[in-house]
Design a protein around this motif. Structure first.
Motif, mmCIF file in Angstrom:
data_model
loop_
_atom_site.group_PDB
_atom_site.id
_atom_site.type_symbol
_atom_site.label_atom_id
_atom_site.label_comp_id
_atom_site.label_asym_id
_atom_site.label_seq_id
_atom_site.Cartn_x
_atom_site.Cartn_y
_atom_site.Cartn_z
ATOM 1 N N ASP A 148 0.827 -1.205 0.000
ATOM 2 C CA ASP A 148 0.000 0.000 0.000
ATOM 3 C C ASP A 148 0.867 1.263 0.000
ATOM 4 O O ASP A 148 0.541 2.256 -0.649
ATOM 5 C CB ASP A 148 -0.929 0.013 1.213
ATOM 6 C CG ASP A 148 -1.970 -1.086 1.151
ATOM 7 O OD1 ASP A 148 -2.374 -1.433 0.022
ATOM 8 O OD2 ASP A 148 -2.367 -1.606 2.200
ATOM 9 N N HIS A 173 2.130 1.682 -3.562
ATOM 10 C CA HIS A 173 1.089 2.198 -4.461
ATOM 11 C C HIS A 173 0.881 3.698 -4.257
ATOM 12 O O HIS A 173 0.751 4.458 -5.219
ATOM 13 C CB HIS A 173 -0.221 1.451 -4.232
ATOM 14 C CG HIS A 173 -0.215 0.060 -4.774
ATOM 15 N ND1 HIS A 173 -1.088 -0.913 -4.380
ATOM 16 C CD2 HIS A 173 0.600 -0.525 -5.695
ATOM 17 C CE1 HIS A 173 -0.831 -2.026 -5.032
ATOM 18 N NE2 HIS A 173 0.182 -1.820 -5.832
ATOM 19 N N ASN A 174 0.861 4.129 -2.991
ATOM 20 C CA ASN A 174 0.708 5.553 -2.709
ATOM 21 C C ASN A 174 1.925 6.342 -3.170
ATOM 22 O O ASN A 174 1.810 7.470 -3.650
ATOM 23 C CB ASN A 174 0.477 5.765 -1.212
ATOM 24 C CG ASN A 174 -0.962 5.534 -0.822
ATOM 25 O OD1 ASN A 174 -1.799 6.404 -0.960
ATOM 26 N ND2 ASN A 174 -1.267 4.333 -0.369
ATOM 27 N N THR A 196 -1.418 9.291 3.476
ATOM 28 C CA THR A 196 -2.201 8.060 3.588
ATOM 29 C C THR A 196 -1.972 7.385 4.926
ATOM 30 O O THR A 196 -2.902 6.862 5.534
ATOM 31 C CB THR A 196 -1.851 7.102 2.435
ATOM 32 O OG1 THR A 196 -1.978 7.798 1.196
ATOM 33 C CG2 THR A 196 -2.785 5.907 2.433
ATOM 34 N N PHE A 234 -8.128 2.512 -5.674
ATOM 35 C CA PHE A 234 -7.375 1.681 -4.740
ATOM 36 C C PHE A 234 -8.139 0.417 -4.371
ATOM 37 O O PHE A 234 -7.531 -0.595 -4.019
ATOM 38 C CB PHE A 234 -7.036 2.483 -3.474
ATOM 39 C CG PHE A 234 -5.656 3.046 -3.510
ATOM 40 C CD1 PHE A 234 -5.279 3.892 -4.526
ATOM 41 C CD2 PHE A 234 -4.728 2.721 -2.546
ATOM 42 C CE1 PHE A 234 -4.009 4.412 -4.577
ATOM 43 C CE2 PHE A 234 -3.450 3.231 -2.589
ATOM 44 C CZ PHE A 234 -3.085 4.085 -3.610
#
Length: 316
Positions: free
Chosen positions: A86, A89-90, A125, A204
């Motif tokens: 995650d 991805h961010n 995030t 997402f």
């Protein structure tokens, strides 16, 4: 680039570095790292050529690929609150923003520019992940009926109970932690006051954004200001006025989308579910009584969900 800074030009043994940090490498990460190793190592010369032609989409894509190792090396620093994949991805979202905002004429290296955007995107995030987990209010009744004689539940049973709600792993882990340890940072319900980046949330979660949904989301972002407790209170105090009711409705449009996305399946498209949810929201607006001791968000969520379930159940 200073020696104490990571460099996009170094062929790091990323797997070894990640393991040395005590970060678990699961099958998904293993496959991802294997794919990264196939990307040719970036050099100062190739980077310069890419940066001089950033208006070209193919060139921009090549630069992004060249910086994937760089993103992973940054992402590993943020795994305390969020999974590595995650964070990566961010970080890639941040990298994309960096390619779009970079000015080749300014005296700054792209690596420094990109690192700032990558860290900012991941940090934002992580901050969201560390905030309380919000669980729909009326989900608790379903869970309570599934508890065993010891007032507990296994993670497998919990996932089974919640399978139709499409909760993410973090939500399920939080609920399980509540029954296992007796404490967690759960707050009931979607928050109407958060200005969700809905498009990013949907992407997402692997939800396809077709052209009709894209137009709708653009329109929502254009016409709907972020709701605040203060403005909501003003609307509710003057709810007999049609214009005020319309403003309250608009303020809750993001709220409807965040609820509606939980009910997507092969037979129910998000745009259709949103339309049904908006009918529920309209009913909530028209039926709310400000003299009763109940929040509008709780009433609205209940009616929106009931309206959606009433529509999709015949198809199940």
């Amino acid at each position: 680039m200073e020696n104490n800074k990571i460099s996009p030009y170094i062929n790091y043994d990323i797997e070894k570095i990640i393991l040395s940090k005590g970060i678990e490498i699961n099958r998904q990460i293993k496959m991802y790292l294997t794919e990264i190793q196939r990307v040719p190592l970036l050099t100062p010369e190739t980077e310069k050529a890419f940066l001089q032609n950033l208006d070209d989409e193919k060139t921009r894509h090549q630069l992004l690929k060249g910086y994937i190792r760089f993103v992973v090396m940054i992402a590993k620093d943020y795994t305390g609150s969020m999974k590595l994949i995650d964070c990566i991805h961010n970080g890639i979202f941040g990298l994309i923003k960096a390619t779009k905002s970079f000015d080749f004429t300014k005296n700054i290296s792209f690596a420094e520019h990109a690192e700032k955007y990558i860290r900012s995107e991941i940090s934002n995030t992580v901050e969201h992940y560390e905030k309380p987990v919000r669980i729909p209010v009326f989900t608790w009744d379903t869970i309570e009926r599934s508890l065993d004689e010891n007032n507990s539940i296994t993670i497998k049973k919990l996932a089974e109970v919640l399978k139709h709600n499409k909760f993410d792993t973090r939500q399920i882990d939080a609920i399980y932690g509540y029954y296992k340890k007796g404490s967690t940072n759960i707050i009931s319900g979607v928050d109407p006051y958060i200005n969700y980046d809905i498009e990013k949330v949907l992407l997402f979660e692997g939800i396809e954004i077709d052209k009709y949904l894209k137009i709708y989301l653009t329109e929502v972002n254009k016409i709907v200001p972020s709701l605040t407790p203060e403005t909501e209170k003003q609307f509710l105090q003057n709810i007999d006025d049609k214009k005020t009711r319309d403003e309250l409705f608009k303020g809750y449009m993001r709220f409807v989308i965040m609820i509606a996305k939980e009910y997507i399946d092969d037979k129910n498209k998000l745009t259709d579910i949103i339309a049904i949810g908006n009918i529920g929201l309209q009913k909530a607006v028209e039926s709310f009584n400000c003299t009763k001791n109940m929040s509008f968000a709780i009433l609205a969520e209940w009616i929106i969900r009931q309206e959606i379930l009433k529509d999709i159940r015949p198809h199940e």
